[in-house]
Design a protein around this motif. Sequence first.
Motif, PDB file in Angstrom:
ATOM      1  N   LEU A 165       0.831  -1.197   0.000  1.00 23.82           N
ATOM      2  CA  LEU A 165       0.000   0.000   0.000  1.00 23.82           C
ATOM      3  C   LEU A 165       0.868   1.251   0.000  1.00 23.82           C
ATOM      4  O   LEU A 165       1.880   1.329   0.707  1.00 23.82           O
ATOM      5  N   THR A 166       0.490   2.220  -0.817  1.00 28.88           N
ATOM      6  CA  THR A 166       1.150   3.513  -0.817  1.00 28.88           C
ATOM      7  C   THR A 166       0.591   4.328   0.339  1.00 28.88           C
ATOM      8  O   THR A 166      -0.614   4.596   0.382  1.00 28.88           O
ATOM      9  N   PRO A 167       1.410   4.736   1.288  1.00 34.47           N
ATOM     10  CA  PRO A 167       0.882   5.466   2.448  1.00 34.47           C
ATOM     11  C   PRO A 167       0.376   6.852   2.060  1.00 34.47           C
ATOM     12  O   PRO A 167       0.828   7.458   1.090  1.00 34.47           O
ATOM     13  N   GLY A 168      -0.602   7.332   2.824  1.00 35.96           N
ATOM     14  CA  GLY A 168      -1.080   8.694   2.653  1.00 35.96           C
ATOM     15  C   GLY A 168      -2.087   8.899   1.543  1.00 35.96           C
ATOM     16  O   GLY A 168      -2.430  10.044   1.220  1.00 35.96           O
ATOM     17  N   THR A 169      -2.583   7.820   0.942  1.00 38.31           N
ATOM     18  CA  THR A 169      -3.596   7.953  -0.108  1.00 38.31           C
ATOM     19  C   THR A 169      -4.891   7.290   0.344  1.00 38.31           C
ATOM     20  O   THR A 169      -4.892   6.366   1.161  1.00 38.31           O
ATOM     21  N   ALA A 170      -6.008   7.781  -0.203  1.00 39.20           N
ATOM     22  CA  ALA A 170      -7.312   7.217   0.150  1.00 39.20           C
ATOM     23  C   ALA A 170      -7.399   5.765  -0.310  1.00 39.20           C
ATOM     24  O   ALA A 170      -6.810   5.381  -1.316  1.00 39.20           O
ATOM     25  N   PHE A 171      -8.158   4.972   0.450  1.00 38.38           N
ATOM     26  CA  PHE A 171      -8.367   3.579   0.065  1.00 38.38           C
ATOM     27  C   PHE A 171      -9.867   3.322  -0.049  1.00 38.38           C
ATOM     28  O   PHE A 171     -10.635   3.609   0.874  1.00 38.38           O
ATOM     29  N   GLY A 172     -10.265   2.786  -1.187  1.00 44.89           N
ATOM     30  CA  GLY A 172     -11.671   2.514  -1.436  1.00 44.89           C
ATOM     31  C   GLY A 172     -11.914   1.037  -1.708  1.00 44.89           C
ATOM     32  O   GLY A 172     -10.991   0.267  -1.983  1.00 44.89           O
ATOM     33  N   MET A 173     -13.173   0.676  -1.614  1.00 41.21           N
ATOM     34  CA  MET A 173     -13.601  -0.676  -1.929  1.00 41.21           C
ATOM     35  C   MET A 173     -14.689  -0.585  -2.995  1.00 41.21           C
ATOM     36  O   MET A 173     -15.699   0.100  -2.808  1.00 41.21           O
ATOM     37  N   TYR A 174     -14.459  -1.257  -4.137  1.00 38.46           N
ATOM     38  CA  TYR A 174     -15.482  -1.315  -5.179  1.00 38.46           C
ATOM     39  C   TYR A 174     -15.969  -2.755  -5.284  1.00 38.46           C
ATOM     40  O   TYR A 174     -15.161  -3.689  -5.344  1.00 38.46           O
ATOM     41  N   LEU A 175     -17.290  -2.937  -5.300  1.00 36.44           N
ATOM     42  CA  LEU A 175     -17.878  -4.259  -5.450  1.00 36.44           C
ATOM     43  C   LEU A 175     -18.791  -4.255  -6.667  1.00 36.44           C
ATOM     44  O   LEU A 175     -19.705  -3.421  -6.767  1.00 36.44           O
TER      45      LEU A 175
END
Length: 391
Positions: free
Chosen positions: A15-25
């Motif tokens: 994971l690249t730190p400091g970036t938003a993380f989303g979940m797409y289903l």
Amino acid sequence: MSVRPAPAALPELRLTPGTAFGMYLHVPFCATRCGYCDFNTYTAAELGGASAQGWLAAVRTELELAADLLGAVSVDTVFIGGGTPSLLGGAGLVEVLDAVRSTFTLTTGAEVTTEANPESTSREFFEHIRAAGYTRVSLGMQSVAPRVLAVLDRTHSPGRALHAAAEAAAAGFEHLNIDLIYGTPGESDDDLLRSVDAALTAGVDHVSAYALVVEDGTALARRVRRGEIAAPDDDVLAHRYELLDQRLSAAGLGWYEVSNWSLPGAECRHNVGYWNGGQWWGAGPGAHGFVGDTRWWNVKHPSAYAQQLSDGQVPVAEFERLDAHARHIENVLLQIRLRTGLPLAALTGSEQRRAGDAVADGLLLRAADRLVLTDRGRLLADAVVRDLLDD
């Protein structure tokens, strides 16, 4: 950048730190297939025995595998897309969100969106998902003109999306989006403006509007090829874009991405994450994910997707590792579409010189240390990017 068939598991994901993380289903089910759509969707006759419950069981397994690969990660946004997620019903969508919560931690104030077809919703549906924690609904209206809906093979009545928006608002949803399509053969300026006005009257705080694209392999493409209907005209598309932008802007919905307008604070945070280089896991048949320097996409058919998970494998069709040059191209392509613009420092020296030419041509404006598309530049965004980038 290289593309290769995926092994039984993805490469190590960092994971690249400091970036938003989303979940797409991705929900692959549709009651009927719209003539213009080339998404990875299936009607009942095309599913080959796959079911909604089988899909959900497979998604649960994929999410567990994702949690094992990623470790502890907090999810800022969840987006349920398709297809027609609302075909799962309120109870089904609650199960989907429960599956995410059982494997990942949602941040405080996380945005949770589902797409919905107005025909498969009701007030009870909206009440159910709102109580479960959904914060945002995106309704596919496309148009209120019956002749436009007929060309697009949309089955809902012209007014149903407006009733659905009212039901969602009554259920407590503050953030509502309506999708529009403009430039359909046979559409008039008045057809478009009536559709925009209808969306505004419905009280939504977000509108997404897309030019009709004739995709190869669709029923619409076959009709155009046979000469039954005309292909969308570029000049007409540009004129329609200007009309809807003027109408939405006058109502207080400002553009924040070339195809998206919202009231202040109502931007779709999940999509902003994509455009700003965020990371996400894509679960479901055909879904795409991106973590660190790795992008992957799942096998498309629901049966093959479920079988691969049953065999203990992450259901990936292929993956690619993005080098610095590929990331640079994507950052320019995506960030230039945003109203916040692209940092000038993100460009190479030669690209900065060409950016100066675009400013002189009235396609970009310089706002402090950022480059932002002008109104004319938005109409030519893809060409602006092509001219900016080094070969």
